[in-house]
Motif scaffolding. Structure first.
Motif, mmCIF file in Angstrom:
data_model
loop_
_atom_site.group_PDB
_atom_site.id
_atom_site.type_symbol
_atom_site.label_atom_id
_atom_site.label_comp_id
_atom_site.label_asym_id
_atom_site.label_seq_id
_atom_site.Cartn_x
_atom_site.Cartn_y
_atom_site.Cartn_z
ATOM 1 N N ALA A 62 28.431 2.285 -38.422
ATOM 2 C CA ALA A 62 28.785 3.648 -38.024
ATOM 3 C C ALA A 62 28.696 4.572 -39.232
ATOM 4 C CB ALA A 62 30.193 3.682 -37.439
ATOM 5 N N LEU A 63 28.329 5.803 -38.981
ATOM 6 C CA LEU A 63 28.198 6.791 -40.047
ATOM 7 C C LEU A 63 29.436 6.824 -40.933
ATOM 8 C CD1 LEU A 63 26.750 9.156 -41.419
ATOM 9 C CD2 LEU A 63 27.636 10.627 -39.595
ATOM 10 N N ALA A 64 30.604 6.823 -40.348
ATOM 11 C CA ALA A 64 31.848 6.896 -41.118
ATOM 12 C C ALA A 64 32.107 5.645 -41.948
ATOM 13 C CB ALA A 64 33.032 7.140 -40.183
ATOM 14 N N ASP A 65 31.419 4.549 -41.638
ATOM 15 C CA ASP A 65 31.635 3.292 -42.355
ATOM 16 C C ASP A 65 30.650 3.058 -43.488
ATOM 17 O OD1 ASP A 65 33.758 2.721 -40.681
ATOM 18 O OD2 ASP A 65 32.526 1.539 -39.291
ATOM 19 N N VAL A 66 29.738 3.982 -43.729
ATOM 20 C CA VAL A 66 28.784 3.834 -44.827
ATOM 21 C C VAL A 66 29.569 3.894 -46.132
ATOM 22 C CG1 VAL A 66 26.802 4.849 -46.019
ATOM 23 C CG2 VAL A 66 26.870 4.782 -43.512
ATOM 24 N N TRP A 67 29.511 2.838 -46.944
ATOM 25 C CA TRP A 67 30.380 2.699 -48.103
ATOM 26 C C TRP A 67 29.693 2.998 -49.427
ATOM 27 C CZ3 TRP A 67 28.706 -1.298 -45.046
ATOM 28 C CH2 TRP A 67 27.814 -2.199 -45.616
ATOM 29 N N GLY A 68 28.393 3.279 -49.414
ATOM 30 C CA GLY A 68 27.699 3.530 -50.679
ATOM 31 C C GLY A 68 26.334 4.120 -50.428
ATOM 32 N N GLU A 69 25.499 4.085 -51.465
ATOM 33 C CA GLU A 69 24.166 4.664 -51.363
ATOM 34 C C GLU A 69 23.280 3.836 -50.436
ATOM 35 O OE1 GLU A 69 20.380 6.164 -54.002
ATOM 36 O OE2 GLU A 69 22.343 5.989 -54.948
ATOM 37 N N VAL A 70 22.580 4.527 -49.564
ATOM 38 C CA VAL A 70 21.681 3.904 -48.604
ATOM 39 C C VAL A 70 20.256 3.945 -49.165
ATOM 40 C CG1 VAL A 70 20.739 4.026 -46.257
ATOM 41 C CG2 VAL A 70 23.138 4.644 -46.683
ATOM 42 N N THR A 71 19.568 2.818 -49.065
ATOM 43 C CA THR A 71 18.145 2.766 -49.419
ATOM 44 C C THR A 71 17.374 2.314 -48.197
ATOM 45 O OG1 THR A 71 18.696 2.165 -51.697
ATOM 46 C CG2 THR A 71 16.419 1.822 -51.002
ATOM 47 N N THR A 72 16.366 3.090 -47.844
ATOM 48 C CA THR A 72 15.483 2.749 -46.729
ATOM 49 C C THR A 72 14.128 2.346 -47.291
ATOM 50 O OG1 THR A 72 14.535 4.961 -46.472
ATOM 51 C CG2 THR A 72 16.636 4.515 -45.328
ATOM 52 N N ILE A 73 13.237 1.937 -46.421
ATOM 53 C CA ILE A 73 11.893 1.559 -46.864
ATOM 54 C C ILE A 73 11.215 2.720 -47.590
ATOM 55 C CG2 ILE A 73 10.754 2.123 -44.665
ATOM 56 C CD1 ILE A 73 9.972 -0.968 -46.844
ATOM 57 N N GLU A 74 11.506 3.948 -47.188
ATOM 58 C CA GLU A 74 10.915 5.106 -47.846
ATOM 59 C C GLU A 74 11.390 5.254 -49.293
ATOM 60 O OE1 GLU A 74 11.109 6.266 -43.428
ATOM 61 O OE2 GLU A 74 12.464 5.278 -44.845
ATOM 62 N N GLY A 75 12.562 4.707 -49.599
ATOM 63 C CA GLY A 75 13.114 4.800 -50.944
ATOM 64 C C GLY A 75 12.788 3.615 -51.820
ATOM 65 N N LEU A 76 12.194 2.588 -51.250
ATOM 66 C CA LEU A 76 11.880 1.386 -52.018
ATOM 67 C C LEU A 76 10.676 1.613 -52.920
ATOM 68 C CD1 LEU A 76 13.095 -1.434 -52.243
ATOM 69 C CD2 LEU A 76 11.370 -2.215 -50.629
ATOM 70 N N GLY A 77 9.688 2.281 -52.422
ATOM 71 C CA GLY A 77 8.483 2.586 -53.194
ATOM 72 C C GLY A 77 7.799 3.781 -52.567
ATOM 73 N N THR A 78 6.734 4.228 -53.185
ATOM 74 C CA THR A 78 5.966 5.351 -52.655
ATOM 75 C C THR A 78 4.522 4.913 -52.466
ATOM 76 O OG1 THR A 78 5.284 6.198 -54.815
ATOM 77 C CG2 THR A 78 7.428 6.959 -53.956
ATOM 78 N N PRO A 79 3.740 5.659 -51.707
ATOM 79 C CA PRO A 79 2.325 5.284 -51.556
ATOM 80 C C PRO A 79 1.585 5.190 -52.893
ATOM 81 C CG PRO A 79 2.922 6.894 -49.897
ATOM 82 C CD PRO A 79 4.102 6.778 -50.840
ATOM 83 N N ASP A 80 1.997 5.983 -53.864
ATOM 84 C CA ASP A 80 1.363 5.959 -55.182
ATOM 85 C C ASP A 80 1.974 4.939 -56.129
ATOM 86 O OD1 ASP A 80 -0.376 8.023 -54.426
ATOM 87 O OD2 ASP A 80 1.078 9.548 -55.049
ATOM 88 N N ASN A 81 3.149 4.441 -55.785
ATOM 89 C CA ASN A 81 3.860 3.507 -56.643
ATOM 90 C C ASN A 81 4.604 2.503 -55.768
ATOM 91 O OD1 ASN A 81 4.961 2.294 -58.896
ATOM 92 N ND2 ASN A 81 6.604 3.793 -59.116
ATOM 93 N N LEU A 82 3.869 1.564 -55.201
ATOM 94 C CA LEU A 82 4.461 0.580 -54.302
ATOM 95 C C LEU A 82 5.454 -0.313 -55.033
ATOM 96 C CD1 LEU A 82 1.337 -0.676 -52.309
ATOM 97 C CD2 LEU A 82 3.057 0.973 -51.550
ATOM 98 N N HIS A 83 6.500 -0.681 -54.325
ATOM 99 C CA HIS A 83 7.414 -1.727 -54.803
ATOM 100 C C HIS A 83 6.615 -3.023 -54.845
ATOM 101 C CE1 HIS A 83 10.626 -4.742 -54.479
ATOM 102 N NE2 HIS A 83 11.425 -3.819 -55.022
ATOM 103 N N ARG A 84 6.988 -3.933 -55.714
ATOM 104 C CA ARG A 84 6.257 -5.216 -55.840
ATOM 105 C C ARG A 84 6.173 -5.955 -54.513
ATOM 106 N NH1 ARG A 84 8.724 -8.805 -60.188
ATOM 107 N NH2 ARG A 84 10.460 -8.512 -58.790
ATOM 108 N N LEU A 85 7.229 -5.885 -53.707
ATOM 109 C CA LEU A 85 7.188 -6.550 -52.403
ATOM 110 C C LEU A 85 6.185 -5.882 -51.466
ATOM 111 C CD1 LEU A 85 10.902 -7.411 -51.674
ATOM 112 C CD2 LEU A 85 8.995 -9.028 -51.725
#
Length: 151
Positions: A62-85
């Motif tokens: 639930a939105l109210a239960d988010v306890w810290g910073e959220v990372t989504t696939i969009e935040g893992l890497g960028t098209p110009d700088n892919l994450h190693r995975l």
């Protein structure tokens, strides 16, 4: 009253009910559609994101239960700088239909952050619950192994 949360390093204010699932905040309010809706009951892993580095099913947080910073696939890497995975996923041609892949990658990233040199059993245990209807599990394991320190 607006709720504050940080997603992919960017602070946001959202004015939604406390019980709205994080998945819908990400997709409908923040337009981060890389996180997919699969089952809605945390059984498939398509909606996996990370909160403070921990892999979670965003359909059940639930939105109210988010306890810290959220990372989504969009935040893992960028098209110009892919994450190693992400690069390993391409190299090993993991994706077939691709629907589950953002959740798979987010789960794998959390695994490697906790265990940089996982065994096949470690990978299988960590990835259990992230379903791939195309059955690319051997490719998923190979991609994770190629990124791990034990590769």
């Amino acid at each position: 009253m607006p709720i504050s949360l940080t997603v992919n390093g960017t602070p946001h204010q959202v004015d939604l009910p406390d019980d709205v699932p994080l998945l819908w905040v990400l997709r409908d309010q923040l337009n981060l559609t890389g996180t997919k809706f699969g089952c809605g009951v945390a059984a498939c892993g398509a909606c996996t994101v990370q909160i403070d580095g921990q892999a979670v099913r965003s359909c059940q947080v639930a939105l109210a239960d988010v306890w810290g910073e959220v990372t989504t696939i969009e935040g893992l890497g960028t098209p110009d700088n892919l994450h190693r995975l992400q690069a390993a996923w391409i190299e090993h041609q993991v994706a077939q239909c691709g629907y589950c892949q953002s959740g798979q990658i987010m789960q794998a990233a959390a695994l490697l952050a906790e265990n940089p040199s996982p065994s096949d059993d470690d990978i299988d245990a960590a990835m259990n619950g992230n379903l791939c209807r195309c059955g690319t599990y051997p490719r998923i394991r190979a991609a994770i192994k190629s990124v791990s320190e034990g590769a």
